[in-house]
Write an enzyme that holds these catalytic residues in place. Structure first.
Site, mmCIF file in Angstrom:
data_model
loop_
_atom_site.group_PDB
_atom_site.id
_atom_site.type_symbol
_atom_site.label_atom_id
_atom_site.label_comp_id
_atom_site.label_asym_id
_atom_site.label_seq_id
_atom_site.Cartn_x
_atom_site.Cartn_y
_atom_site.Cartn_z
ATOM 1 C CB CYS A 1 -0.960 -0.096 1.251
ATOM 2 S SG CYS A 1 -2.202 0.937 1.173
ATOM 3 C CG ASP B 1 -5.914 1.955 7.529
ATOM 4 O OD1 ASP B 1 -5.102 1.420 6.902
ATOM 5 O OD2 ASP B 1 -6.243 3.146 6.932
#
Ligand code: RUB
Length: 321
Positions: free
Chosen positions: A135, A204
């Protein structure tokens, strides 16, 4: 209505929902800045300009609009909480000032935390190392960039990260930092782990048990890295710590549109099938070697102590109606 958020808040919410603004830290600073813009707009307009209660209500409504955009990155509610908990004053002008100051302080703190954790993460990397990324994480990049600034020569194997290809952003930023990059498809990761010294990812949310919630595919990468004997770290400043998990709540995993996975024409041709698109997964703490924060690095199992210290008073929702 008088609690409809101001235009800049609605724009920021739209940008977060459509992922024009994305990544946990970037979402958090955009949300804090949007609250400051709401405060300026509310102090200048209609009923809210002369009514402290209406001003406060408009701030809560703006926070709710921002909160509803995406569910998984806890940095978003943590940012909203940070700013709203510091909203104080008798007059609208005092309230406005306190929100703007808190928003500025939050963004400054976020930048400083990222610099500090970058130094910690860089110390784990040695001259000549190759890292693998998944990512696009500004916290993870801070570690690699700090290592390069320390004079270490670092190369990177970058996973493209289907379906949104955030790996392209990582590849470009690493190239700009002078890091030689090899881009691979996600399914090639295990093959390339033999050539890699460290896996570096972001987060996250971090749960109280040390579970790391990050882009879908992180958990499989972590299991493969362990099997290959490659250390894996998550770079996560403490606004990624998820306070509600202290009391047993789980972290909601965002499910995104099937259109990110397959185009309408292909789907039509295949016929009646289900398509699912979870955006994140949970890496169990036993597959993660270290959580790198601005307060130093921690084994995942011990992160709960830091979470208690920083968020011990619980996860109130100052934006509730
Ligand atoms: C982004 C992602 C990142 C974390 C950390 O997912 O999973 O690894 O958010 O990023 P998406 P940062 O692209 O779906 O938002 O370190 O910049 O906070």
């Amino acid at each position: 209505t008088d609690t409809e958020p101001a235009a800049p808040v609605r724009e920021t919410a739209e940008e977060i929902a459509t992922m024009e603004v994305r990544g946990a830290a970037t979402i958090a600073s955009a949300a804090a800045e949007a609250l400051a813009e709401q405060a300026e707009a509310a102090a200048a307009s209609g009923e809210t300009a002369s009514d402290p209660a209406a001003f406060r209500a408009s701030m809560r409504a703006a926070a709710r609009t921002l909160r509803e955009t995406r569910p998984t990155a806890v940095s978003l509610p943590n940012a909203l909480r940070y700013v709203l908990q510091r909203m104080e004053g008798q007059t609208v002008d005092e309230l406005r000032r306190s929100v703007v100051d808190a928003s500025d302080a939050f963004v400054r703190q976020l930048d400083r935390a990222q610099d500090d954790l970058g130094q910690v993460g860089a110390n784990r990397l040695a001259d000549g190392d190759t890292v693998m990324t998944h990512c696009h994480s500004t916290d993870a990049l801070a570690c690699i960039e700090a290592a390069v600034e320390q004079g270490k020569s670092i190369s990177a194997v970058v996973k493209e990260t289907r379906p949104r290809q955030q790996g392209h952003i990582t590849a470009e930023q690493l190239r700009e930092a002078g890091v030689p990059v090899t881009l691979i498809v996600d399914s090639a990761a295990r093959r390339y782990l033999d050539e890699v010294d460290h896996v570096v990812v972001g987060a996250d949310s971090i749960a109280a048990d040390g579970g790391v919630i990050n882009k879908i595919g992180t958990s499989g990468l972590a299991v493969n890295a362990r099997e290959r004997g490659v250390p894996i770290m998550t770079a996560a400043q403490t606004i990624k710590l998820h306070p509600e998990t202290l009391t047993g709540h789980t972290v909601e995993i965002e499910m995104r549109s099937e259109s990110e996975v397959i185009d309408a024409e292909s789907r039509e041709q295949i016929g009646e099938i289900a398509v699912e698109n979870p955006a994140f997964d949970v890496t169990p703490p036993r597959y993660m070697d270290a959580i790198v924060t601005e307060h130093g690095q921690f084994p995942p199992e011990s992160i709960v102590a830091l979470m208690r210290e920083l968020f011990g008073e619980g996860a109130e929702e100052p934006w509730a109606e």
